[in-house]
Design a protein around this motif. Structure first.
Motif, mmCIF file in Angstrom:
data_model
loop_
_atom_site.group_PDB
_atom_site.id
_atom_site.type_symbol
_atom_site.label_atom_id
_atom_site.label_comp_id
_atom_site.label_asym_id
_atom_site.label_seq_id
_atom_site.Cartn_x
_atom_site.Cartn_y
_atom_site.Cartn_z
ATOM 1 N N TYR A 1 -119.048 33.054 35.094
ATOM 2 C CA TYR A 1 -120.376 33.576 35.425
ATOM 3 C C TYR A 1 -120.787 34.676 34.449
ATOM 4 O O TYR A 1 -121.910 34.673 33.921
ATOM 5 C CB TYR A 1 -120.386 34.117 36.856
ATOM 6 N N PHE A 2 -119.904 35.633 34.207
ATOM 7 C CA PHE A 2 -120.283 36.781 33.381
ATOM 8 C C PHE A 2 -120.358 36.435 31.898
ATOM 9 O O PHE A 2 -121.098 37.080 31.147
ATOM 10 C CB PHE A 2 -119.325 37.946 33.627
ATOM 11 N N VAL A 3 -119.617 35.418 31.470
ATOM 12 C CA VAL A 3 -119.770 34.955 30.089
ATOM 13 C C VAL A 3 -121.108 34.257 29.923
ATOM 14 O O VAL A 3 -121.783 34.400 28.899
ATOM 15 C CB VAL A 3 -118.609 34.007 29.707
ATOM 16 N N THR A 4 -121.519 33.505 30.952
ATOM 17 C CA THR A 4 -122.795 32.790 30.918
ATOM 18 C C THR A 4 -123.970 33.727 31.157
ATOM 19 O O THR A 4 -125.071 33.512 30.621
ATOM 20 C CB THR A 4 -122.809 31.678 31.977
ATOM 21 N N HIS A 5 -123.746 34.772 31.970
ATOM 22 C CA HIS A 5 -124.802 35.740 32.286
ATOM 23 C C HIS A 5 -124.343 37.150 31.904
ATOM 24 O O HIS A 5 -124.167 38.018 32.776
ATOM 25 C CB HIS A 5 -125.146 35.696 33.774
ATOM 26 N N PRO A 6 -124.151 37.418 30.634
ATOM 27 C CA PRO A 6 -123.627 38.729 30.225
ATOM 28 C C PRO A 6 -124.554 39.888 30.572
ATOM 29 O O PRO A 6 -124.101 41.031 30.658
ATOM 30 C CB PRO A 6 -123.448 38.586 28.713
ATOM 31 N N ASP A 7 -125.844 39.587 30.779
ATOM 32 C CA ASP A 7 -126.770 40.644 31.151
ATOM 33 C C ASP A 7 -126.466 41.205 32.540
ATOM 34 O O ASP A 7 -126.949 42.286 32.900
ATOM 35 C CB ASP A 7 -128.211 40.119 31.116
ATOM 36 N N GLU B 1 -121.934 49.855 31.435
ATOM 37 C CA GLU B 1 -120.843 50.434 30.629
ATOM 38 C C GLU B 1 -120.155 49.404 29.756
ATOM 39 O O GLU B 1 -119.404 49.765 28.833
ATOM 40 C CB GLU B 1 -119.824 51.113 31.542
ATOM 41 N N TYR B 2 -120.380 48.094 30.031
ATOM 42 C CA TYR B 2 -119.745 47.040 29.239
ATOM 43 C C TYR B 2 -120.692 46.441 28.195
ATOM 44 O O TYR B 2 -120.280 45.570 27.439
ATOM 45 C CB TYR B 2 -119.219 45.932 30.161
ATOM 46 N N HIS B 3 -121.925 46.919 28.145
ATOM 47 C CA HIS B 3 -122.881 46.358 27.192
ATOM 48 C C HIS B 3 -122.518 46.687 25.750
ATOM 49 O O HIS B 3 -122.757 45.890 24.839
ATOM 50 C CB HIS B 3 -124.296 46.852 27.529
ATOM 51 N N GLY B 4 -121.941 47.874 25.534
ATOM 52 C CA GLY B 4 -121.509 48.211 24.187
ATOM 53 C C GLY B 4 -120.390 47.291 23.712
ATOM 54 O O GLY B 4 -120.376 46.848 22.556
ATOM 55 N N ILE B 5 -119.454 46.980 24.611
ATOM 56 C CA ILE B 5 -118.374 46.049 24.281
ATOM 57 C C ILE B 5 -118.952 44.664 24.033
ATOM 58 O O ILE B 5 -118.523 43.950 23.111
ATOM 59 C CB ILE B 5 -117.341 46.007 25.426
ATOM 60 N N LEU B 6 -119.932 44.284 24.832
ATOM 61 C CA LEU B 6 -120.591 42.989 24.667
ATOM 62 C C LEU B 6 -121.196 42.861 23.271
ATOM 63 O O LEU B 6 -121.017 41.835 22.598
ATOM 64 C CB LEU B 6 -121.671 42.835 25.743
ATOM 65 N N GLU B 7 -121.883 43.881 22.825
ATOM 66 C CA GLU B 7 -122.528 43.842 21.514
ATOM 67 C C GLU B 7 -121.510 43.874 20.372
ATOM 68 O O GLU B 7 -121.673 43.198 19.359
ATOM 69 C CB GLU B 7 -123.489 45.018 21.381
ATOM 70 N N GLU B 8 -120.444 44.632 20.543
ATOM 71 C CA GLU B 8 -119.479 44.819 19.459
ATOM 72 C C GLU B 8 -118.413 43.720 19.421
ATOM 73 O O GLU B 8 -117.969 43.318 18.338
ATOM 74 C CB GLU B 8 -118.782 46.175 19.620
ATOM 75 N N GLU B 9 -117.993 43.232 20.601
ATOM 76 C CA GLU B 9 -116.834 42.341 20.654
ATOM 77 C C GLU B 9 -117.092 41.016 21.356
ATOM 78 O O GLU B 9 -116.195 40.178 21.404
ATOM 79 C CB GLU B 9 -115.663 43.065 21.326
ATOM 80 N N GLY B 10 -118.269 40.834 21.923
ATOM 81 C CA GLY B 10 -118.610 39.549 22.512
ATOM 82 C C GLY B 10 -118.416 39.463 24.007
ATOM 83 O O GLY B 10 -117.794 40.325 24.635
ATOM 84 N N ALA B 11 -118.959 38.380 24.583
ATOM 85 C CA ALA B 11 -118.972 38.209 26.033
ATOM 86 C C ALA B 11 -117.584 37.996 26.611
ATOM 87 O O ALA B 11 -117.283 38.455 27.722
ATOM 88 C CB ALA B 11 -119.878 37.037 26.408
ATOM 89 N N HIS B 12 -116.702 37.283 25.894
ATOM 90 C CA HIS B 12 -115.360 37.033 26.421
ATOM 91 C C HIS B 12 -114.600 38.346 26.615
ATOM 92 O O HIS B 12 -113.944 38.547 27.642
ATOM 93 C CB HIS B 12 -114.589 36.102 25.484
ATOM 94 N N ARG B 13 -114.699 39.219 25.637
ATOM 95 C CA ARG B 13 -113.992 40.486 25.752
ATOM 96 C C ARG B 13 -114.601 41.361 26.837
ATOM 97 O O ARG B 13 -113.882 41.973 27.640
ATOM 98 C CB ARG B 13 -114.032 41.226 24.411
#
Length: 331
Positions: free
Chosen positions: A279-285, A290-302
């Protein structure tokens, strides 16, 4: 001379030549002003003890999922037992007890909800894999303290990283923690398995009872004494105790850790974790801010694996229910 400086000098005089003194530490990634009272290893221990990830361990599974009873171990009580055993060994060998305690308290901070079932689930679906020891280091370096990490000493991070993987800790204190982890979980898991009716004391092979003892206290004592009596420049047991230790470890995997009676619900737990991850990989928004920075830098899986691995059992179930279970209609 400050209290810290006196403690550092006392370490030099009292500890074994094989111990890691604070003054010999490789230091932190980001230099900091020293504390006037605490050594760096004491400071690291305190940072771990007060962090949010440590508090969440009280609601994470050790072996038995959501047991009905107040006396079963959680990931937090396991951590405290590891710390006690590791400190006993370190003190007896005149190793650095503060460093040992910091490693022990931090070793499982990256563990998933639902114990190893959650770990295996994330390992199956994450493109980068998942190992809880490595995640514990990531929690300490990257995720805690609002994404700044705790900036711990290199020796503490090394001990956490090497507590269960194939890597060998650089310090004897780290090798002590690795043994203490196994001594703790094998013996308290026997205790919990007997309480749950999964195991009887007579099921433990007679030769192991003869060599190690019949009770939890006797077994732990035999293992700890053997480590203390046989360690000097490295951490080791006598040949007979090491053989019994290895045989007990193998017995526990066959009798408890893969026993359907104890692990019957793990398939459901794994599906909860996999569903949340998908779910969270498909809907990263939908990930917390607090995880949006990781999302931008390292991707949805991380980002998804960081978020889910930090969940307690009950929060993972609650999140799953809110996402996938229909709510009752209310007027």
């Amino acid at each position: 001379m400050t209290i810290r400086e006196k403690s550092e000098r006392e370490e030099r005089e009292r500890l074994s030549p094989y111990a890691k003194c604070c003054l010999d530490s490789a230091g932190r990634q980001r230099p900091e002003e020293p504390c006037p009272m605490r050594t760096d290893f004491q400071r690291d221990r305190d940072r771990i003890l007060h962090c949010k990830s440590f508090r969440r361990l009280m609601h994470k599974t050790q072996v038995f999922l959501s047991p009905e009873g107040d006396h079963y171990r959680t990931r937090l009580t396991h951590t405290l037992e590891v710390s006690q055993i590791a400190r006993t060994i370190a003190r007896s060998l005149r190793l650095n007890e503060d460093l040992t305690e910091a490693m022990a308290l931090g070793h499982d901070l990256g563990h998933t909800p639902f114990g190893h079932a959650g770990e295996y689930a994330l390992r199956e679906v994450c493109e980068h894999g998942f190992v809880h020891a490595q995640q514990s280091v990531r929690v300490l370096e990257r995720l805690e303290n609002d994404g700044r990490g705790l900036n711990l000493c290199a020796e503490v991070l090394d001990g956490v990283r090497c507590h269960s993987s194939g890597q060998r800790a650089q310090t004897l204190e780290g090798r002590v923690v690795r043994y203490a982890d196994k001594i703790a979980y094998m013996n308290h898991d026997i205790d919990d398995a007997i309480r749950a009716g999964v195991l009887g004391i007579s099921d433990i092979p007679w030769d192991l009872q003869y060599i190690l003892g019949r009770t939890k206290s006797q077994r732990i004592t035999a293992m700890v004494v053997s480590l203390v009596e046989n360690s000097s420049d490295d951490i080791r047991m006598s040949e007979d105790i090491q053989g019994a230790f290895d045989k007990l470890h193998k017995f526990m995997f066959e009798a408890v850790y893969t026993n359907p009676a104890a692990k019957g619900e793990e398939g459901k737990a794994k599906e909860v974790v996999k569903s949340l991850f998908s779910y969270f990989v498909t809907h990263p928004d939908k990930l917390p801010g607090e995880y949006h920075g990781i999302l931008e830098e390292e991707g949805a899986h991380r980002a998804a694996s960081d978020y889910i691995s930090g969940m307690s059992d009950r929060y993972a179930v609650s999140t799953f229910q809110s996402l996938f279970i229909p709510k009752s209609w209310s007027l």
